[in-house]
Motif scaffolding. Structure first.
Motif, PDB file in Angstrom:
ATOM      1  N   PHE A 120       0.796  -1.225   0.000  1.00  0.00           N
ATOM      2  CA  PHE A 120       0.000   0.000   0.000  1.00  0.00           C
ATOM      3  C   PHE A 120       0.826   1.271   0.000  1.00  0.00           C
ATOM      4  N   ILE A 121       2.024   1.227   0.496  1.00  0.00           N
ATOM      5  CA  ILE A 121       2.912   2.377   0.292  1.00  0.00           C
ATOM      6  C   ILE A 121       3.151   2.538  -1.203  1.00  0.00           C
ATOM      7  N   ARG A 122       3.386   1.409  -1.890  1.00  0.00           N
ATOM      8  CA  ARG A 122       3.634   1.420  -3.342  1.00  0.00           C
ATOM      9  C   ARG A 122       2.385   1.813  -4.138  1.00  0.00           C
ATOM     10  N   HIS A 123       1.197   1.485  -3.653  1.00  0.00           N
ATOM     11  CA  HIS A 123      -0.035   1.883  -4.336  1.00  0.00           C
ATOM     12  C   HIS A 123      -0.399   3.338  -4.041  1.00  0.00           C
ATOM     13  N   GLY A 124      -0.156   3.772  -2.828  1.00  0.00           N
ATOM     14  CA  GLY A 124      -0.600   5.102  -2.423  1.00  0.00           C
ATOM     15  C   GLY A 124       0.265   6.241  -2.924  1.00  0.00           C
ATOM     16  N   TRP A 125       1.592   6.065  -2.883  1.00  0.00           N
ATOM     17  CA  TRP A 125       2.483   7.175  -3.239  1.00  0.00           C
ATOM     18  C   TRP A 125       2.310   7.653  -4.683  1.00  0.00           C
ATOM     19  N   PRO A 126       2.257   6.776  -5.684  1.00  0.00           N
ATOM     20  CA  PRO A 126       2.067   7.272  -7.061  1.00  0.00           C
ATOM     21  C   PRO A 126       0.733   7.996  -7.237  1.00  0.00           C
ATOM     22  N   SER A 165      -8.286   8.597  -0.237  1.00  0.00           N
ATOM     23  CA  SER A 165      -7.996   7.198  -0.543  1.00  0.00           C
ATOM     24  C   SER A 165      -6.491   6.958  -0.657  1.00  0.00           C
ATOM     25  N   ALA A 166      -5.825   7.781  -1.447  1.00  0.00           N
ATOM     26  CA  ALA A 166      -4.378   7.610  -1.654  1.00  0.00           C
ATOM     27  C   ALA A 166      -3.611   7.815  -0.349  1.00  0.00           C
TER      28      ALA A 166
END
Length: 163
Positions: free
Chosen positions: A31-37, A59-60
């Protein structure tokens, strides 16, 4: 019911505790990888999702900050709940777009029959978002486990505060 156990569920011992550690670390990293971009490209993502930017931000941010909280094991059930809400929204969007639960395997699709926005790839489905909800439900109900800041720091402080 002990109010502390709502925030820091009792930690299992042995392999179950180690399993929670692995689940927590993996889910946090994902989720760090999904949220940051998404945070870095909020306008583009909001336009693509046809969703208000403020909702996309929430959400992000829940993905990114929740991922950090999961890795450290601090307020695990709350962090997992925030992520689960975002993933439930993704499930609803994907179902409303008519995506199947499990897409056909990309290797079983005839050549040229599926090309997504980034070229040939896996057809859309709501399977992955639903799996993330399930992973978060485990962390919401089981907590961060014995190797978490919840057990080492949060629970003792809450116990002292609540007497």
């Amino acid at each position: 019911m002990d109010p502390v156990s709502l925030i820091v569920p009792p930690a299992p011992d042995g392999l179950a505790g180690a399993g929670l550690l692995v689940l927590r670390l993996f889910t946090g990293l994902v989720f760090i990888r999904h949220g940051w971009p998404k945070l870095s490209n909020l306008g583009t993502w909001a336009t693509a999702m046809k969703t208000p930017a403020w909702l996309c931000f929430l959400s992000a941010f829940s993905m990114w900050a929740g991922g950090i909280a999961l890795i450290t094991g601090v307020l695990t059930p709350l962090a997992a709940a925030a992520i689960a809400v975002s993933m439930l929204y993704a499930v609803v969007l994907e179902i409303s777009n008519g995506f199947p639960f499990i897409a056909p395997d990309p290797f079983q699709i005839p050549e040229g029959d599926y090309a997504g926005p980034m070229g040939v790839g896996e057809p859309p489905s709501w399977e992955k978002a639903a799996m993330y909800v399930v992973m978060c439900m485990v962390l919401i109900t089981a907590g961060g486990g014995p190797f978490s800041l919840d057990v080492l720091v949060v629970a003792p402080r809450l116990q002292a505060l609540l007497g």
